[in-house]
Design a protein around this motif. Structure first.
Motif, short mmCIF file in Angstrom:
data_model
loop_
_atom_site.label_atom_id
_atom_site.label_comp_id
_atom_site.label_asym_id
_atom_site.label_seq_id
_atom_site.Cartn_x
_atom_site.Cartn_y
_atom_site.Cartn_z
N THR A 1 50.02 43.42 51.76
CA THR A 1 48.97 44.42 51.96
C THR A 1 48.76 44.67 53.46
OG1 THR A 1 47.83 43.86 49.92
CG2 THR A 1 46.53 44.94 51.63
N PRO A 2 48.92 45.93 53.92
CA PRO A 2 48.72 46.22 55.35
C PRO A 2 47.23 46.28 55.68
CG PRO A 2 49.41 48.20 54.16
CD PRO A 2 49.44 47.07 53.17
N ILE A 3 46.83 45.54 56.70
CA ILE A 3 45.42 45.34 57.04
C ILE A 3 45.08 46.02 58.36
CG2 ILE A 3 43.65 43.59 57.52
CD1 ILE A 3 45.44 41.63 55.88
N VAL B 1 48.67 42.31 59.49
CA VAL B 1 47.74 43.15 60.26
C VAL B 1 48.55 44.20 61.01
CG1 VAL B 1 45.96 43.18 62.05
CG2 VAL B 1 46.15 41.20 60.52
N VAL B 2 48.31 45.48 60.69
CA VAL B 2 49.15 46.55 61.24
C VAL B 2 48.43 47.43 62.24
CG1 VAL B 2 50.58 46.59 59.16
CG2 VAL B 2 48.62 48.14 59.34
N ALA B 3 47.11 47.42 62.25
CA ALA B 3 46.38 48.33 63.14
C ALA B 3 44.96 47.82 63.36
CB ALA B 3 46.34 49.74 62.55
N ALA C 1 43.88 47.64 53.31
CA ALA C 1 42.58 46.99 53.40
C ALA C 1 42.09 47.04 54.84
CB ALA C 1 42.64 45.55 52.93
N SER C 2 40.79 47.20 55.00
CA SER C 2 40.16 47.13 56.31
C SER C 2 39.22 45.94 56.32
CB SER C 2 39.39 48.42 56.60
OG SER C 2 38.63 48.28 57.80
N ILE C 3 39.16 45.25 57.45
CA ILE C 3 38.20 44.17 57.62
C ILE C 3 37.31 44.53 58.80
CG2 ILE C 3 39.83 42.78 58.98
CD1 ILE C 3 38.38 40.29 57.80
N TRP D 1 40.52 48.85 50.14
CA TRP D 1 39.58 47.74 50.26
C TRP D 1 38.91 47.80 51.64
CZ3 TRP D 1 38.33 43.90 46.70
CH2 TRP D 1 39.14 43.83 45.56
N ALA D 2 37.60 47.54 51.68
CA ALA D 2 36.87 47.39 52.94
C ALA D 2 36.07 46.10 52.87
CB ALA D 2 35.95 48.57 53.19
#
Length: 692
Positions: free
Chosen positions: A412-414, A438-440, A471-473, A495-496
């Motif tokens: 999953t790219p985060i 983690v991509v960005a 997904a964003s964190i 996803w957030a």
């Protein structure tokens, strides 16, 4: 922050809401009282609790000679555990009619409720069928004209009063928004003989998170209504609630603190306090906490129970050593450390060589040590034995077709919102070390930078042009965090995960209303995140407690998640996924949403629910499982079962409403097929049996 009547009326007056003239009178000044209004006077005891009139807390005087003895009588009252620090004096009102009016943030409905009653007074619910009209107000839209008309017509007021009534409602609603109020109540709202609306009595509750972001609101806080210990803890920035036992308690994390409080109380070692250090147990905070516990004559021993997540046990031990200053502790201290660098913490404490410092291997060992040093005259407080509640039967299978899947994998790219901040960088690095993709990152006005090999963009809209985001964190300060959630949802990020705690409740109400049609699944706020052990994590969890396996953990508490995962791992039971749904009253993904995702999650064979007092989240899950026939065994543990009613224990959502114990919650879960554990010790044991 619950205001007394005097401060509630000061806030209302500033907002343009009519209130009676009134003056505060404190002990020692009653003989000199000379108000600018005529007799007769009403004297009102100022306590942050209702029901004053029923116990003699509101008195009337007809002569100035009667004032001082009447005031002294009120100063001597104890109203349901609250002393009277001062009284408010008002002229007797000329009342033509009494009504009820309030605005309340509703946890159960996820909105603001506008309530009006044709009759006001102490027991408005008993005003007869049809007395109250309750209407839902959605943010950010606010009150509609038709809602004000409905309230007006319900009260049966004369047509010529509509303009003044509308102005009153608008001013009250603006006061609620401008001051971060959870409750704005006027009871009674009166019409005077000269045809004015007046708030004869007032009750206001302010969101603590709003106060934290708006220091000017501290002007409404009155330390007279709290104990010296609670005021000191508030100033130091940690959660503290006085209790009736003799064991002083110091824990990091609200969920673990509640569970530890329960363990002490059920072990006949009653806790003297609830104390959640939070995530920052530095020297200053440790010193304040120890001063509170050592200074309380009813504390006979101290239990420090830590599970180091991101927090290092060794750093806490160093802070404790510094706080003690090379001296023996003033009272026996029992410490239990687990998790992040627990061995280092034990090494520091052992080297101190203090005879009054006892090191426990685990929580059970700590209880044995505390029992061995129990003073002969220690108070005994009986709590009903908790007992395990084994399920009556598994839910009946239904033809339920779940529509949600987990949709998170190792690949999953985060995206990290707030990646350039200290917390954002730290946890980005830790997630990368665990293998997270983690991509960005996004930080406004810092686009074009690179952090830890990750490109930084000014907005999510920019980032999604170059990257697919799964997904964003969110590591964004509370003032901007709700908008960060909104940004993720408006860009349809699947996803957030909102780590941020301390977001005002009204902010999240407005965001959830705006994104209710978005495909984005929001986790949190105030969550440790999501982890798929051995594959990826989108959060701040330490990785040591977790191991791959068949059990999913759904939890309202970070520290409890780590504690239980560690116990499961030690028992040879790994985890498929762990989701911290968050400890706030208003969250995105709840237990029901998460269980739906796990219906067809092949890696998950059983589920553990780690719940807390407050709200109906666990009951809603139980009712959903009965309706849908969830086929996988569910084991549950509820923290805070011995909490005093009406006290918030660390988490904004962890409050046991008065008159509403946890028995109903536990029974609802048991009837739904849950195995409800009496203690943390049982969770791994029962989960093992239920896996078969």
């Amino acid at each position: 922050m619950l205001l007394n009547e005097h401060m509630s009326k000061a806030l209302f007056a500033k907002a343009g809401i009519p209130v009676p003239h009134g003056q505060p009178v404190f002990p020692g000044s009653e003989d000199d009282f000379n108000p600018p209004f005529a007799l007769p006077w009403i004297l009102k005891a100022q306590v942050p609790i209702g029901g004053r009139g029923k116990v003699g807390g509101i008195l009337r005087v007809k002569s100035s000679d009667a004032f001082a003895p009447t005031a002294r009588k009120l100063f001597g009252l104890d109203i349901r555990g609250h002393r009277v620090p001062f009284v408010r004096v008002e002229p007797v009102a000329a009342i033509q009619r009494e009504m009820y009016l309030s605005l309340t943030v509703s946890r159960s409905r996820g909105c603001i409720l506008l309530t009006v009653g044709r009759e006001g007074g102490v027991d408005i619910e008993s005003g007869g069928q049809g007395n109250l009209l309750v209407q839902e107000i959605r943010l950010p839209a606010g009150i509609s004209a038709h809602q004000m008309r409905a309230a007006f017509f319900h009260l049966g007021l004369d047509k010529e009063r509509f303009a003044d009534f509308s102005t009153l409602i608008k001013d009250l609603f603006k006061a609620m928004l401008d001051n971060g109020l959870l409750l704005a109540e006027i009871n009674p709202l009166i019409i005077t003989d000269d045809q004015r609306f007046v708030a004869l009595d007032a009750k206001v509750e302010v969101d603590d998170n709003f106060v934290e972001l708006n220091p000017a609101m501290e002007a409404y806080y009155q330390p007279e209504h709290a104990s010296p210990e609670e005021n000191a803890a508030r100033k130091a920035g940690f959660s503290y609630v006085s209790l009736d036992g003799w064991v002083g308690l110091m824990v990091n994390g609200a969920g673990l603190a509640m569970a530890t409080m329960d363990l002490l109380n059920f072990s006949r070692l009653p806790a003297r306090n609830f104390l959640d250090l939070g995530g920052t147990a530095d020297h200053a905070r440790m010193r304040t906490a120890l001063d509170l516990l050592f200074g309380d004559t009813r504390v006979r021993a101290v239990f420090i129970n830590l599970y180091g997540g991101i927090l290092s046990c060794r750093n806490v031990a160093l802070a404790l050593r510094e706080a003690l200053g090379g001296h023996e502790p003033e009272k026996p201290i029992v410490t239990r450390m687990a998790g992040n660098d627990a061995a280092g913490g034990v090494e520091v404490l052992t080297a101190m060589g203090c005879s009054g410092l006892h090191l426990a291997r685990d929580m059970a060992d700590a209880i044995r040590i505390l029992d061995s040093i129990r003073p002969a005259d220690a108070p005994v407080i009986e709590f009903p034995a908790p007992g395990s509640a084994l399920p009556e039967a598994m839910p009946v299978p239904r033809n339920h077709m779940p529509t949600k899947t987990l949709g998170i994998s190792a690949d999953t790219p985060i995206l990290v919102q707030g990646i350039t901040g200290r917390e954002g960088q730290l946890h980005t690095q830790l997630m990368q070390a665990y293998g997270a993709n983690v991509v960005a990152g996004v930080t406004p006005f810092k686009g074009g930078q690179t952090v830890l090999g990750v490109p930084v963009f000014n907005s999510i809209a920019e980032a999604t042009r170059d990257h697919e985001i799964g997904a964003s964190i969110i590591f964004v300060p509370p003032r901007m965090a709700a908008d960060a959630v909104l940004e993720a949802a408006c860009n349809k990020i699947p996803w957030a995960v909102c780590i941020t705690e301390g977001i005002p409740q009204q902010d999240m109400l407005a965001v959830f209303e705006q994104i209710n049609s978005s495909p984005t699944r929001v986790v949190g706020p105030n969550t440790p995140g999501v982890i798929l052990p051995g594959r990826t994590k989108i959060g701040i969890m330490p990785t040591d407690p977790f191991s791959p396996g068949p059990v999913a953990i759904l939890s309202r508490s970070g520290t409890l998640t780590y504690e239980v995962a560690s116990r499961l791992t030690a028992a040879g039971i790994g985890q498929s996924v762990c989701i911290g749904i968050g400890g706030d009253p208003f969250i995105g993904v709840d237990y029901v949403d998460a269980i739906e995702m796990l219906c067809n999650h092949d890696e998950t064979q059983a589920v553990i629910i780690l719940g807390e007092i407050g709200g109906r989240a666990e009951e809603n899950l139980a009712e959903h499982i009965v309706r849908t026939g969830f086929a996988k065994p569910v084991t549950a543990f509820i923290a805070g079962r011995t909490a005093p009613p009406g006290k918030r224990l660390g988490h904004a959502g962890a409050i046991l409403e008065k008159g509403d114990g946890v028995d109903r919650k536990l029974e609802t879960m048991r009837k739904a097929g849950f195995a409800v554990c009496a203690s943390l010790e049982e969770v791994a044991q029962i989960a093992t049996r239920r896996l078969g």
